[in-house]
Every structure is written in C-alpha cells, then in structure tokens.
Design an enzyme around this catalytic site. Sequence first.
Site, PDB file in Angstrom:
ATOM      1  N   ASP A 249     -11.031   2.771   4.183  1.00  0.00           N
ATOM      2  CA  ASP A 249     -11.230   1.385   3.958  1.00  0.00           C
ATOM      3  C   ASP A 249     -12.654   1.313   3.648  1.00  0.00           C
ATOM      4  OD1 ASP A 249      -9.109  -0.547   3.688  1.00  0.00           O
ATOM      5  OD2 ASP A 249      -8.708  -0.711   5.909  1.00  0.00           O
TER       6      ASP A 249
ATOM      7  N   LYS B 263       0.746  -1.280  -0.205  1.00  0.00           N
ATOM      8  CA  LYS B 263       0.079  -0.080   0.127  1.00  0.00           C
ATOM      9  C   LYS B 263       0.993   1.352   0.023  1.00  0.00           C
ATOM     10  CE  LYS B 263      -3.663  -2.581   2.115  1.00  0.00           C
ATOM     11  NZ  LYS B 263      -4.519  -3.054   3.056  1.00  0.00           N
TER      12      LYS B 263
ATOM     13  N   GLN C 154      -4.277  -1.663   9.544  1.00  0.00           N
ATOM     14  CA  GLN C 154      -4.299  -3.106   9.011  1.00  0.00           C
ATOM     15  C   GLN C 154      -4.865  -4.183  10.043  1.00  0.00           C
ATOM     16  OE1 GLN C 154      -3.205  -3.608   5.596  1.00  0.00           O
ATOM     17  NE2 GLN C 154      -4.057  -5.832   6.180  1.00  0.00           N
TER      18      GLN C 154
END
Length: 293
Positions: free
Chosen positions: A119, A52, A96
Amino acid sequence: MKLIDGKALANTIKEEIAIEVVALKEAGGKTPHLAAVLIGDDPASAVYVRNKVRACEKVGFKSTLVRKGAETTEAEVLEIVKNLNDDPDIDGFIVQLPLPKHIDEEKVNLAIDPKKDVDGFHPMNVGRMALGLPSYLPATPFGIMQMLDRYDIETSGKHCVVIGRSNIVGTPMSILLSRKAKVGNCTVTLTHSRTKNLKSETLRADIIIAAIGRPDYLTADMVKEGVVIIDVGINRVDDASRKRGYRLVGDANFEGVAPKSSFITPVPGGVGPMTITSLLMNTLKSSRKEIYG
Ligand code: NAD
C-alpha cells in the site's frame, strides 16, 4: 479534449501483469501472493477488499483474505501482521482501513514489514519516495503517474496545482510530480483548505490534480485553456432518476471544465479503476524483489 480512460488502461495493465505472471510461472518462479486483512464489518471496506481479491485472481496471483470481527483486539491484529510479515509465501499485504476505533492504525501501519507494504503507507516507503529512492508508491498516486505516462502527457517544466494535502493522495502527488523523473519535473503548488484565493492558483495551472472530496468544486472559470485535469474526487450526489438514488461525481464540474481541457479523467471510470492496478503492480514488484532486493 481527450478523455483519459482509466477503466480501459487498468484492463490493459492487468492483461500485461497476467502475461508476466504466466511467464514467471513457466520459468519456475513463485506465484505472486497478496494478502488482505479485513477487520470489522464496514460494508464499503468489504467491497474494496473483495474487489482486490478478485483482481488478484484475474491476473493469476494467489490471494489470501484474513477476515476478523469488529471485536478483534489490537494485539490480535498485530499478531496477524507479524504472521504475514514472517510468511515467506506472502509477497505483500494490505490492512484495509479504517480499522475499528479501539485499534491504533498508526501502530498497525508501523508493524508492517516495509518490504511487504504494497500500500506504500509505511514511513519507510514514504521516506524513500520523498528521497527519490525505489519504493512502493501509494495506490492512487501510482495510478495517476501511470495515466500521465501512458497517455504521454508532458509534465516536465509544467506548473501543476494539487488541490488537497491528504497523506494518501495530495501530498504524495506533490512529491512525485516535483521529482526529477520521466513523469515529474513539474513546478508544484500544493493547495488546501487554508489556501487563499485558490482560483488565482488554478488559473496558472497546466496540470490540476483535484483531491478535495467536494462535488463540482473546480469550475470552468477556475481553469485555463488546454489544462490537464486529473479528478480524484468520488462524491455521491442525490439523483432521483437513478435506481440507487444517487450518482457519483468528481471534484471538477465535468461539463464546465472538459471543453477547456486538453486531457481529463471522468468520474467514474478515471482514477478509481487504476487504484487496484497499482496494488497488483506493487505486489509483482515485491515478488520480483525489485524494490528491496
Ligand atoms: P481528505 O478528506 O483526506 O483530504 C481533502 C483535502 O482537501 C484536505 O487536504 C483539505 O485541506 C482539502 N480541501 C478541503 N476543502 C478545500 C477547499 N475548499 N479548497 C482547497 N482544498 C480543500 O481526502 P482524500 O482522502 O485525499 O480524498 C479526496 C477525494 O478523493 C475524496 O472524494 C475521496 O473519495 C477521493 N479518493 C478517490 C480515490 C480514487 O481511487 N479515485 C482514492 C482516494 C480518495
């Protein structure tokens, strides 16, 4: 049969984003800035986060990695989240998952400012998505919607069968494809582990989204001619002929179903590469204040 090349499409979209970032900077705008929080030492998570961060660099974003050990307390993670919420230079951030067991993932998710939730996991964004309001879409479903759009795959009036009801793939896909939108207007059947006679459902499908996590589960006898197959599954199967001892396969038995399909995503190289692209698109939307003004 036409292959949906997720890798190539992801690269195209990244190039488009890079061009927009240059234009933004030239116009005196701020450089989009994505932060990632990585807690603990799960090797797979470290790889995902590294990819990412690299993708951010490739398109000209700023990126920040906040990395802490597995012993980090829940209060410390909540403090990190608060600091990122309050930092005006950060457009969006991700925490994460999975987090170490002593940290309540739901509590952390709820602490994220929905305006920075690139997200798309915060209930505010999930709720807005369900209502058809502008929202950050979760990465994998957003990537799939992009694929259907860019490959001009007709969805309106089609019967779509989604296999799997997870919060990150199956359920949001069922919502998005049934929405009244350019990519949407499907009649959706959401199937799962308690579905009786899955084959009778998939045989009626014009579009199948397979997000189960079982290698080669969708076989040729389960699909009709001309079906569109989006294979989300990423499964490791032993393969002594490979140096690493395994290969990745999807949830569909590719050799069996591909000849019957009009479009199909391969594994690897299909849905997977689109996921990071979605995150970049959400961050760009945030920096342009497209969703929340
Ligand atoms: P999950 O384990 O959370 O959910 C699996 C779903 O499949 C469940 O809803 C379950 O009810 C359903 N299911 C299980 N067995 C079934 C059966 N026999 N018949 C019908 N339904 C059944 O999975 P997930 O997080 O949605 O991931 C699914 C797969 O997609 C995994 O292989 C995962 O690695 C992969 N994945 C890929 C990407 C990507 O970027 N390509 C992103 C997320 C997940």
